[in-house]
Design a protein around this motif. Structure first.
Motif, PDB file in Angstrom:
ATOM      1  N   ILE A  22      85.982  84.093 -51.242  1.00 47.86           N
ATOM      2  CA  ILE A  22      86.332  82.900 -52.020  1.00 47.86           C
ATOM      3  C   ILE A  22      86.327  83.165 -53.514  1.00 47.86           C
ATOM      4  N   ALA A  26      89.346  82.837 -56.415  1.00 47.84           N
ATOM      5  CA  ALA A  26      89.297  82.174 -57.711  1.00 47.84           C
ATOM      6  C   ALA A  26      89.759  83.123 -58.811  1.00 47.84           C
ATOM      7  N   ILE A  60      89.881  74.441 -65.634  1.00 47.84           N
ATOM      8  CA  ILE A  60      89.907  74.126 -64.205  1.00 47.84           C
ATOM      9  C   ILE A  60      89.286  75.242 -63.381  1.00 47.84           C
ATOM     10  N   LEU A  63      85.698  75.195 -63.578  1.00 47.72           N
ATOM     11  CA  LEU A  63      85.200  74.103 -62.729  1.00 47.72           C
ATOM     12  C   LEU A  63      85.135  74.544 -61.273  1.00 47.72           C
ATOM     13  N   ILE A  64      86.213  75.179 -60.875  1.00 50.12           N
ATOM     14  CA  ILE A  64      86.296  75.608 -59.486  1.00 50.12           C
ATOM     15  C   ILE A  64      85.214  76.627 -59.170  1.00 50.12           C
ATOM     16  N   SER A  67      81.923  75.025 -58.767  1.00 43.30           N
ATOM     17  CA  SER A  67      81.762  74.351 -57.478  1.00 43.30           C
ATOM     18  C   SER A  67      81.593  75.371 -56.355  1.00 43.30           C
ATOM     19  N   ILE A  68      82.264  76.499 -56.495  1.00 45.67           N
ATOM     20  CA  ILE A  68      82.076  77.540 -55.485  1.00 45.67           C
ATOM     21  C   ILE A  68      80.626  77.976 -55.477  1.00 45.67           C
ATOM     22  N   LEU A  70      78.169  76.283 -56.335  1.00 49.80           N
ATOM     23  CA  LEU A  70      77.321  75.223 -55.804  1.00 49.80           C
ATOM     24  C   LEU A  70      77.348  75.178 -54.284  1.00 49.80           C
ATOM     25  N   THR A  71      78.489  75.501 -53.727  1.00 46.47           N
ATOM     26  CA  THR A  71      78.652  75.205 -52.309  1.00 46.47           C
ATOM     27  C   THR A  71      78.724  76.433 -51.427  1.00 46.47           C
ATOM     28  N   SER A  72      78.885  77.625 -51.981  1.00 42.70           N
ATOM     29  CA  SER A  72      79.079  78.767 -51.107  1.00 42.70           C
ATOM     30  C   SER A  72      78.254  79.950 -51.571  1.00 42.70           C
ATOM     31  N   ALA A 154      84.232  60.995 -61.016  1.00 45.43           N
ATOM     32  CA  ALA A 154      83.540  62.220 -60.647  1.00 45.43           C
ATOM     33  C   ALA A 154      82.041  62.021 -60.712  1.00 45.43           C
ATOM     34  N   VAL A 157      80.719  59.778 -57.898  1.00 43.69           N
ATOM     35  CA  VAL A 157      80.739  60.365 -56.568  1.00 43.69           C
ATOM     36  C   VAL A 157      79.721  61.499 -56.459  1.00 43.69           C
ATOM     37  N   ALA A 158      79.663  62.290 -57.507  1.00 42.62           N
ATOM     38  CA  ALA A 158      78.838  63.488 -57.404  1.00 42.62           C
ATOM     39  C   ALA A 158      77.378  63.219 -57.712  1.00 42.62           C
ATOM     40  N   LYS A 159      77.149  62.094 -58.411  1.00 45.15           N
ATOM     41  CA  LYS A 159      75.790  61.779 -58.837  1.00 45.15           C
ATOM     42  C   LYS A 159      74.856  61.696 -57.633  1.00 45.15           C
ATOM     43  N   LYS A 160      73.724  62.314 -57.818  1.00 48.62           N
ATOM     44  CA  LYS A 160      72.772  62.292 -56.711  1.00 48.62           C
ATOM     45  C   LYS A 160      71.925  61.048 -56.780  1.00 48.62           C
TER      46      LYS A 160
END
Lengths: 174, 105, 639, 501, 473
Positions: A22, A26, A60, A63-64, A67-68, A70-72, A154, A157-160
């Motif tokens: 991944i 990017a 961008i 940003l991507i 997020s990567i 964060l999630t992977s 954003a 939605v993303a706020k915890k």
């Protein structure tokens, strides 16, 4: 130059969508975007090239990548794509590409007879703030609303967390 | 204006990129890579606008401005999408698109 | 000119009585309702007699011809410009004659019923129905047009239905009434079709126009239309089909014996004297058309009549239920009348058969009503219908015995009783027309005498059966009608019918033809003789005969299994092979198709659910291929 | 406000009044009062109509009111009546009034029941007074929909299935009608000019033949579905069997007439050329309906099924007569509509009352009821006799008019088919008498049925009104027939102008 | 900025102002007390809706980027009414615990999407159109993912945003071809030079699919059901009514004003797609158990009917489309309002749960029935008139086959609408929805819906008004 950029763009584009790592994807995307800005330079749109570099490649993609992260896992490798899926998708994409290219080549573009306008920053600035014909103040204003809304969206939605941690019961059973 | 390179080349380039993006969108399992594919798509469209503007209608700047705004929109879109993806990650503990299919039929 | 407008009351009065008894009958005392009904009918009888007198003896004849008088006529329903259904009163010789017959018998039956039905549940209902019947029958008789006749024809049918099923808790009565109605209804369909064809070709319903010698029915007969017969012939055959049904001719006779489930006065009134002769009356009414324009149809009438009379006579010889014997006898006698019409020509002496038929109708009404009422008295006394359970009743029921004997002699054609005269005219007419039919009728005459006296001897002579309680003579209300009718039977033969009721309304001279009369009387006596030998005393001859001709006897006893054929047709063909499949077809095929459409939709809906897989990329794939396909389609293929 | 609009307004007011009433008893009273007024109004209308005609009014439609509604598609709220609509309105009022009394004992959601019932009636009244196709169709659908609730909520047996089937099939029919109406509308001015939905206006022009060939079958079948045209009749047995009494009454008695009326007013009247050309198909279908329905009824065991199939047969006769396209047959069709409306309503009312007592509708579970409940039984017999066409009751008048009219057709085919249709009178007799014999006559088979009570006062009201009407028409049909006949004149003139026969 | 400019642009300006007001109010409000903000928003929006009806001059602003005309003004007003209803209906939902910290955000996002739609509708330039479109889409994705603690909501959000990104990519590609062949983004200039070369048709079709996605036309509809089901009910309502309505409005404007040259092409395309859309939508709707999902498919088939108005390309068609959207707003919001109220009170969203609803909540059931009948096109409610005019519009151009297919489809749709009526009125339940009483807001909203459903049909002046503002190709 054009050949170089275009080969880079095409190769990296394809790599972006086929690589199994991944973060590499990017990176390839970043390269595509950068080469695109090279194209813009070639086309003599320096302002756009700059925007492309900063906003697109800089903003961008970063940003991507965030997020990567964060999630992977960085080294995470994808499972290979299902054969059926990839074949059909490729088929669709290739059909579409052939269709478009054939159609494009079929069309006789006629260049404008009017003299080219030199695109400098001042002109861009003036156009951006003009309310006359070919002025872009209104979209400019609207896009600010869009950015505001996107920001709020954003965040919301993303706020915890929040006042109620209780998971609302899921009534939906499709 | 680049001598020797007709506008069609740009268009073909953009088209290939566009459909590469489409292919990516349809095959990548990771939501983020799908998002990247979308960026490819938007980028290819931008190339189109720029090339048209430069080659065919150089006396105006509509294509260029359009690209500019597309970039802005793409940025906000990406922002929201990434926010949602993060939320998805929290809820599903995965961002594999094939697992995000609780609702169907 | 005499004003006949009062005849409207002949129609209205029974209807009003019916309404009164039908709507308020249950609130009245039974006796009172009986009285109202009988009084009403008495008045009508009187009016009818008055009409008859005035018509035959007081009104003017034009050129010696009895005129057709429209006493009253009103449009009931306008159908097309030319076609309209009227309700009216037509007076001509036969209708006036029928008025007399109907009212007389009906009046007698009313009186008789007061005694006979005494204490029955539904007494007032009975009289209401009787009134309804009288109304319908009178309306039929005086009809000015064929559609009015059809209307009352149907009403007569329904009154008959109601009266046969009077004992509605008795399943056999219910069955019989149903059968009677449906069989006649089927025949009536033919009648209706006949009317339709006739009216389509003549553009009129009116009897006077139809039967006029210059009318459209006779002059515009046209050529062969279908199977070699003209349209008019076909229409007349169809019309006759109605008559066959109502008059219980073969093959629609099966309802009549069953109809004996009704109260005996009803049998006397409807199923012997009046309603069953409606078919004869119908043919007589349309006679000019039959005779001139549709001789083939008239032949049908003749043969059907002859065959029916023979068939019925044979069956009658084997039956043991006295009412059934009488029923078959009725059928046989009506066959006579039909035959007489069938062999008749039009006008003058050629119309002898016509006259004879009407004559026989008249006398038959008297003696058959008498027979039935007598049978009623016997049943009333013995509480059984079967002659095997009777015997030696002559000393218990003297009056009944006497009147019954008179009636039997009358029907056997013994002079100088009325039956002799009318039968003799028929035979004469047949002789001049068709020898075969003549021979048949001779045989029937013998058979008639035989079975009537078989009946008579079995009931009144023979060995005395043991009765639960001693039979006793009926009350006065019942015996008086018997006596009156007996008188009628004896003397009605002397009425100069040929001067009153003829095919062209023109009187002619008629006389007894000895060559015909003497053999017929002899045959009658022979029949009586055989019956005397076989049934006067307890002998084994009948049983031996029955065993000798085992199969013929069995066939005749079982009415030649015609009932079974019908049963087969209705039960199996209509119910099992038409209706049930149709019902099934409707539920499963027609409705099934509708359900199938719904089901297919559901199935389709289920089948395509996988397109909505929840997989985002599949959505995207459909999206993209959709876009590309549309682009190819509209940019290249379908521009 | 004109008198015709009142026919829609009064039911609406009644509904409003019902909504404000609390007590169940009052609901009934209000409904009965409202519909009583409606009945009186109908009588007044008949009287007004007759006196207007007598006074020499010779327009096709009387009491015409026309309000422009939607300017552009040229939709009007236009009302007007001729003799046919007047008698249909009278019929509806009578059946509705009787229906209110027949449903006097509805306990469950009484208020809603009467509201739905009257709403349905509103649609029916509106349909009959309309002369604008749009409003006509609007009211038509309005009349169909409450059926769903009426059957679904207050019905019995597989009510949900039946209600759904009935609604969908009828709406399927109305879908075809809608397409047909649009087709008529866009061809209503073939030589240019304002397109219109107004029946009278459209009747003045000749719709192009190519359009007629398409839209006549659509409209006819569309209306035919409601008129129980074979093979689109299967909603009828199920629907009737499941519906509550008053609904069956109103549905078979009135609603099915909408089909016949519409087929006649719209399909035949506006497109006579195609009708003449294509009628043979539908004549075969309707003749099949007539015979087939009757045969179907013979072996049924459920009283309502019997009557439903009988309705298929009788309504088939209506359509059959309409297709014959001559004055007499049309006249007969209208009389048959009224006659069938009354007697079938009577039937369903009686069946409902029997069911209320015996809790079964299976004929083999009952027997010998005549002895126990003579009033209802006698009424049933009368209804049966009316149904099988006994002279003196309305069925005879209608059938004979139809048969004679149909047989006047110069074409042999039409006459032969008429004979086929005539045969139904025998089959009808078979099933009617079968029911009467099993159900009412003979000994009482079930000892539980030996102590049933005879009709209550409201039931008597309901039944007597209907029997009175049936007998009234049967005894003196002349005024009715001539009233209809006069109104048919202009229609027949238009039809015959193009009729090749 | 002159008063006239203000008048012309007042929808957008007022909405922006409202957005800012709410934002500011949020800053000054107590975190746990959101009541005032709700009231404030409702009041603000009520005022905006009312002000929208002030007549205004027609004209172009910003060199033709912003076009104001009577019909567009009316479209905005119609949307305003719809949004007002949505906002009223969502008050109860917002008061629930888990949403209380997001009240103002909810309004801001909602209003910003509305601003986007308004700009989209007013656009005279494809850039404005595009930005409006995105502004009308992106925040909705966030709104769809609003229920952060529900998987479905998140799933809905991601599905919406990704597929919309794809769609806008395709749309942009199409637009780029249109630009390349015409050299301009101005509507009127494109219309003048557009022809029917293959590339232009290709571009048009790609553009078309982007719009088709917004309107949920088959086969671009697949996201609809999932997103509708997953999103909070009020958002679903918003998506299915407002978002779709706006897209329909601009789509018809674009088709009629920008692409009249290739009317033959889009007629055929819409002909085909409308049949597909209503049939597929209906077929899927039959089997649904979840009411939101059910209404999603119902709205797909409704879109198919609406396309009937497009197909003729006539004035009546445009009028009937606008009119139908208005009717559809009332009807669908009526239905969604009931679903929302029931869901808020009991958490039940399945058709089974509605069994016997009439016996506990008769008024809600009646409203639901009215709404469904209106959707099904049953007289005398407004949906009947709407459908009738749509069919009339298609029939005017001779598309009778299409009309027949459409009316037959209405039978299927009637079937499934009746399933719900059946559940509410015919069936009985062991555990029915308890009797409850909704708040004033909800009742007011539902009352408005009912009034709309009943009145819109009979009020012929309304239709006439719309019709006079409409135009054909």
């Amino acid at each position: 130059m054009f050949v170089l950029f275009s080969v880079m763009i095409i190769v990296f584009s394809i790599l972006t969508v086929t690589t199994r790592r991944i973060l590499r994807a990017a990176t390839y995307l970043l390269l595509v975007l950068i080469s695109t800005s090279g194209l813009y330079f070639m086309l003599n749109y320096q302002f756009m090239a700059a925007v492309q570099l900063t906003l697109y490649a800089g903003g961008i993609v970063v940003l991507i990548i965030f997020s990567i992260l964060l999630t992977s896992h960085i080294s995470q490798k994808f499972e290979p794509v299902g054969l059926k899926k990839s074949v059909f998708s490729a088929l669709a994409a290739i059909t579409g590409a052939i269709l478009s290219i054939v159609t494009i080549l079929d069309y006789k573009f006629s260049a404008s007879v009017e003299a080219a306008k030199e695109v400098d920053m001042r002109l861009i600035g003036r156009s951006l703030l003009s309310v006359e014909y070919d002025g872009y103040v209104l979209p400019f204003e609207v896009i600010s609303i869009l950015l505001l809304a996107a920001m709020i969206a954003a965040i919301i939605v993303a706020k915890k967390g929040g006042p109620s941690k209780t998971k609302t019961p899921n009534y939906n059973k499709g | 204006m680049i001598t020797g390179v007709p506008v069609q080349y740009f268009l073909i380039l953009a088209t290939l990129m566009f459909f590469a993006g489409i292919y990516g969108f349809l095959t990548r399992r990771n939501l983020i890579t799908m998002l990247m594919a979308v960026e490819l798509i938007l980028n290819s469209v931008n190339i189109n606008f720029m090339a048209f503007n430069r080659y065919l209608y150089p006396h105006k700047m509509e294509g260029m401005f359009f690209s500019l705004f597309v970039i802005a929109v793409a940025a906000s879109e990406a922002a929201v999408a990434i926010a949602i993806i993060i939320n998805i990650y929290r809820r599903f503990a995965t961002i594999n698109v094939e697992d995000v299919n609780e609702m169907k039929y | 000119m005499i004003n006949f407008s009062y005849t409207i009351w002949i129609l209205l009065l029974p209807f009003l009585v019916f309404l009164l008894l039908g709507l308020a009958g249950h609130k009245l005392k039974p006796k009172l309702s009986g009285l109202i009904g009988t009084t009403g009918l008495g008045i009508i009888t009187f009016l009818s007699y008055l009409t008859a007198y005035q018509y035959f003896f007081a009104s003017e004849k034009v050129d010696g011809v009895f005129q057709k008088i429209i006493a009253f006529n009103g449009v009931w329903l306008q159908l097309t410009e030319n076609l309209h259904i009227d309700i009216g009163i037509l007076l001509d010789p036969i209708s006036v004659m029928m008025l007399v017959v109907v009212t007389t018998v009906s009046f007698m039956v009313h009186i008789y019923s007061i005694g006979y039905m005494h204490g029955e549940k539904g007494f007032e209902r009975f009289f209401a129905f009787l009134s309804l019947f009288s109304f319908s029958m009178l309306g039929l008789v005086v009809a000015t047009n064929i559609f009015q006749m059809y209307i009352f024809w149907e009403l007569v049918g329904v009154s008959s239905y109601l009266l046969i099923g009077f004992y509605y808790t008795k399943p056999s009565a219910v069955r019989a009434s149903k059968k009677a109605f449906i069989v006649t209804r089927f025949a009536d369909m033919g009648f209706l079709i006949g009317i339709l064809i006739l009216s389509f070709n003549t553009k009129t319903f009116d009897f006077i126009t139809l039967t006029s010698l210059t009318g459209p029915a006779i002059t515009q007969t046209g050529g062969a239309a279908f199977m070699g017969l003209s349209v008019i012939t076909w229409s007349m055959i169809f019309v006759y089909m109605g008559g066959v049904g109502k008059s219980a001719m073969f093959p629609f006779h099966i309802w009549l014996p069953d109809a004996m489930e009704g109260p005996t006065p009803v049998s006397a009134l409807i199923h012997a004297a009046t309603m069953v002769v409606a078919g004869v009356y119908l043919v007589a009414r349309m006679f000019p058309i039959y005779a001139i324009a549709a001789p083939d149809a008239l032949n049908v009438v003749a043969y059907v009549g002859a065959f029916s009379s023979l068939l019925a006579a044979v069956i009658a010889c084997t039956q043991t239920d006295i009412k059934r014997v009488l029923a078959y006898s009725t059928m046989s006698q009506i066959g006579y009348m039909m035959l007489a019409l069938g062999v008749s020509g039009y006008g003058g002496h050629d119309g002898l058969g016509y006259m004879a038929s009407m004559f026989h109708l008249f006398t038959h009404a008297m003696f058959k009503a008498l027979l039935f009422l007598g049978a009623g008295a016997i049943i009333h006394a013995v509480h059984s219908n079967y002659m095997t359970e009777m015997g030696g009743l002559r000393k218990y029921l003297p009056i009944t015995h006497a009147t019954f004997l008179i009636a039997c002699l009358t029907i056997a054609g013994i002079p100088p009783l009325s039956g002799f005269f009318s039968k003799d005219e028929i035979l004469t007419a047949a002789l001049h027309h068709n020898k075969l039919l003549f021979a048949v009728e001779y045989a029937v005459a013998g058979l008639t005498a035989f079975y009537m006296f078989r009946l008579y001897f079995s009931i009144f002579w023979r060995k005395e059966t043991h009765y639960h309680h001693t039979p006793h003579e009926a009350p006065l209300t019942m015996t008086i009608p018997l006596i009156i009718l007996a008188i009628g039977s004896v003397f009605s033969g002397f009425i100069p019918f040929s001067e009153l009721v003829t095919s062209d309304s023109m009187p002619f001279e008629s006389h007894i033809e000895m060559a015909v009369a003497i053999p017929s009387v002899l045959i009658g006596i022979a029949g009586i003789g055989i019956a005397y030998i076989m049934y006067k005393k307890e002998t084994s001859i009948p049983d031996r005969l029955a065993t000798t001709f085992k199969y013929s006897y069995k066939w005749a006893y079982n009415k030649f299994y015609i009932d079974e054929v019908y049963l087969y047709i209705t039960k199996n063909i209509i119910f099992r092979y038409i209706s049930t499949p149709i019902a099934w077809f409707d539920r499963h095929i027609v409705d099934g198709t509708m359900n199938l459409i719904a089901f297919t939709t559901q199935l389709l809906s289920f089948r395509i659910r996988n397109y909505q897989s929840g997989q985002l990329q599949k959505y995207g794939f459909v999206f993209v291929t959709g876009a590309i396909a549309l682009a190819i389609l509209f940019a290249y293929l379908w521009k | 406000m004109d008198i015709l609009t009142l026919f829609v307004v009064i039911p609406v007011l009644t509904i409003t009044a019902i909504l404000f009433v609390k007590d169940i008893k009052h609901v009934r009273v209000v409904s009965a009062t409202g519909m009583g007024i409606q009945l009186i109004l109908a009588a007044v209308l008949v009287f007004m109509y007759l006196s207007a005609r007598k006074a020499g009014a010779d327009e096709q439609m009387l009491f015409v009111r026309d309000y422009l509604w939607f300017v552009n598609p040229n939709i009007h709220y236009a009302v007007g009546v001729d003799g046919i609509s007047v008698v249909m309105i009278a019929l509806t009022s009578v059946v509705l009034f009787a229906g209110i009394f027949a449903s006097w004992e509805v306990e469950f959601l009484t208020k809603e029941f009467f509201v739905s019932l009257i709403l349905l009636a509103t649609g029916v009244f509106g349909f009959f007074i309309s002369i604008d196709l749009f409003t006509m169709f609007l009211f038509y659908e309005l009349a169909v929909i409450p059926m769903y609730l009426l059957i679904g909520i207050w019905g019995s047996g597989p009510k949900e299935y039946s209600a759904m089937k009935l609604t969908l099939m009828l709406m399927g029919g109305s879908a075809l009608i809608l397409a047909g109406l649009l087709g008529i509308y866009f061809n209503s001015a073939p030589e240019g000019g304002q397109l219109t939905f107004n029946i009278l206006e459209i009747a003045k022009v000749t719709i192009p033949m190519s359009a007629q060939r398409l839209f006549f079958p659509l409209t006819f079948v569309g209306f035919g579905v409601l008129g129980a045209l074979f093979p689109f009749h299967t909603w009828s047995p199920d629907g009737h069997a499941s519906a509550p009494t008053a609904v069956s009454m109103l549905h078979a008695g009135v609603l099915m007439k909408l089909g016949g009326y519409g087929a006649f007013r719209v399909a035949i009247f506006l497109m006579p050329e195609a009708a003449a050309e294509l009628s043979w198909i539908f004549i075969i279908l309707t003749a099949t309906s007539v015979v087939y329905g009757a045969f179907g009824a013979i072996v049924q065991k459920d009283l309502k099924y019997i009557n439903a199939y009988s309705s298929v047969s009788h309504c088939g006769l209506v359509l059959f007569a309409i297709l014959m396209m001559n004055q007499t047959a049309l006249n007969g069709a209208v009389i048959q509509m009224i006659s069938h409306g009354l007697m079938t309503a009577l039937f369903f009312a009686l069946i409902g009352m029997l069911y209320g007592r015996t809790h079964t509708r299976m004929i083999n579970e009952m027997g010998g009821l005549m002895k126990v409940i003579p009033f209802l039984s006698v009424c049933y017999v009368i209804a049966g006799l009316a149904s099988l066409g006994l002279p003196g009751l309305s069925g005879f008048v209608a059938e004979m008019t139809i048969f004679v009219g149909a047989f006047q057709h110069t074409d042999v085919f039409h006459r032969v088919v008429t004979i086929v249709a005539v045969s139904s009178i025998v089959i009808t007799a078979v099933y009617i008498l079968r029911v009467v014999a099993i159900l009412l006559l003979g000994p009482t088979t079930d000892e539980h049925h030996e102590h049933l009570t005879d009709a209550k006062w409201f039931e008597k009201v309901s039944v007597v009104i209907l029997i009175g009407s049936v007998a009234g028409i049967g005894l003196a049909p002349y005024w009715l027939s001539s009233m209809i006949g006069t109104s048919l004149q202009p229609i027949v003139v238009k039809i015959l102008a193009t009729n090749p026969f | 900025m002159s008063l006239e400019t203000f008048l012309i642009m007042r929808h957008e300006l007022l909405l922006t102002a409202a957005l800012l007001v709410v934002l500011v109010a949020e800053l000054f409000s107590h975190p746990d007390k959101k009541g005032p903000i709700i009231t404030l928003s409702v009041v603000c929006f009520g005022i905006i809706t009312a002000l929208g009806f002030i007549p205004s001059p027609e004209g172009e602003l910003f060199g033709g980027m912003y076009v104001a005309s009577g019909s567009r003004l009316m479209m905005k007003n119609i949307l305003n009414i719809g949004v007002l209803l949505v906002i009223l209906q969502s008050v109860d939902w917002l008061r629930r615990g888990e949403n209380s910290d997001k009240t103002s955000e909810y309004f801001i996002l909602l209003v910003s999407t509305l601003i986007g739609m308004n700009f989209m509708i007013s656009s005279g330039h494809f850039l404005m159109f595009y930005i409006g479109l995105e502004l009308a889409t992106i925040p909705i994705a966030a709104l769809a993912a609003f229920d952060k603690y529900r998987n479905n909501s998140a799933e809905a959000g991601i599905k919406l945003i990704l597929i919309s990104a794809l769609s806008s990519g395709i749309l942009l590609y199409g637009l780029s071809m249109i630009y390349g062949t015409t050299g301009t983004f101005y509507f009127n200039e494109i219309a003048a030079v557009f022809s029917d070369s293959n590339l232009q048709i290709l571009g048009f079709i790609f553009f078309f699919t982007g719009m088709a996605f917004k309107i949920s036309i088959v086969p671009f509809h697949l996201w609809t059901a999932d997103v509708y089901e997953g999103a909070p009910i009020n958002i679903t309502a918003y998506l299915s009514v407002i978002s779709k309505g706006a897209a329909i409005f601009i789509f018809i404007i674009v088709l009629f004003t920008v692409f009249p040259v290739i009317v033959g092409t889009w007629q055929k395309a819409i002909y085909l797609l409308s049949i597909l859309t209503m049939t597929i939508g209906n077929l899927f709707a039959i089997r649904q158990q979840n009411l939101k999902r059910f209404l999603a498919f119902s709205s797909i088939s409704q879109a198919g009917y609406i396309l009937l108005g497009f197909v003729g390309g006539n004035q009546l068609g445009m009028a009937s489309v606008i009119y139908y959207v208005l009717v559809y707003i009332f009807s669908n919001l009526g239905a969604f309002g009931v679903v929302l109220a029931v869901s808020n009170a009991s958490g039940k969203e399945n058709i089974d749960d509605y069994n016997g609803l009439y016996h506990t909540n008769p008024k809600l059931s009646l409203i639901m029935m009215l709404a469904l009948f209106s959707l099904a096109g049953i007289p005398p409610v407004a949906g009947y008139f709407g459908k009738f005019f749509l069919f009339t519009a298609a029939a005017e151009k001779g598309f009778f086959t299409l009309v027949i297919i459409a009316v037959l489809n209405t039978i299927i749709s009637l079937y499934y609408y009746l399933l719900i009526v059946k559940a509410m009125f015919l069936l009985k339940s062991e555990t029915p929805v308890e009797k409850f009483r909704s708040t004033l807001y909800t009742r007011f909203a539902l009352g408005l819906c009912v009034a709309g459903i009943i009145v819109t049909g009979f009020a012929s002046t309304l239709f006439e008004f719309i019709r006079n503002l409409s135009f054909g190709v």
